[in-house]
Scaffold this active site. Sequence first.
Site: not given
Length: 283
Positions: A205, A262
Amino acid sequence: MLKVLMLPRDTDTRDLRQALWAHRIGHRFTEDEDGYTLWLADPAQFDELTHLLERWKRGDSLMPNGHAARAKLNDSSLLRPFALAPVTASLLAACMVVFALMWLLGDIVVAMLAIVPVAVSGGSLTLGTLADTFGSGQVWRVFSPALLHFGWMHLVFNLLWIWYFGRQIEELRGGKLILALSLVSAIAGNLAQYSTGTVLFGGMSGVVYALLGYVWLMSRQAPRSGFFVPQMLVVFMLGWMVFTMTDMAGLVGFGNVANEAHVGGLIVGLVWGWYDARRARRA
């Protein structure tokens, strides 16, 4: 972008598209009821594109030197996209191999690829530290958690966006950039997640958000670079990142998300995109 050529709808443009990417000519094809329109990202490449188009119309070989083997592989329409973006395809393959090994071998794979050494002692789990990672020479651990995925949805979601953004970067800027960007953003995201006290985590991610940030900033700040991402997709991806940081995410089963990874990846992508966009504008 510079409008170069319009082609009838029944024109087979596969060889031309392949050659444009092989020659690193930034471009885009759009389609409407009249047919295909070819757009050139950098007007400085107009003469090179014109020469390539003349060869294409004559039916001459379009591939540059050193691409003969790749051209044979590209004869398969199924393998063509992977041949044009081998580094991105390799990242996908690595994630799928690790996922298969996790299914076959279980937690031993997680222990081998976690950011710190993991061992079982006296029936309990013993976790090392980042100092143990570097002290033992297991430096791959600062990257390897990115290869771990803990479910089909997790794997498919990440690989979908890696392919969407990574292929665009590799085709426009080359394999070295996508490799470097993936490595740096994975390490930055992993270290950001580890700094919160989390040890057992994984996923691409952070890399996904780095690629998103890079492509978005390049498309905005250097529009002639050939990069493109729909604005609503950017809104969705950023909205999803914010949503997973809220308590509502836990209520619907998305509470265990590496949010810091992230953010760390996104920052890397934005900084890298800002730097490359400045260089592109000056050029």
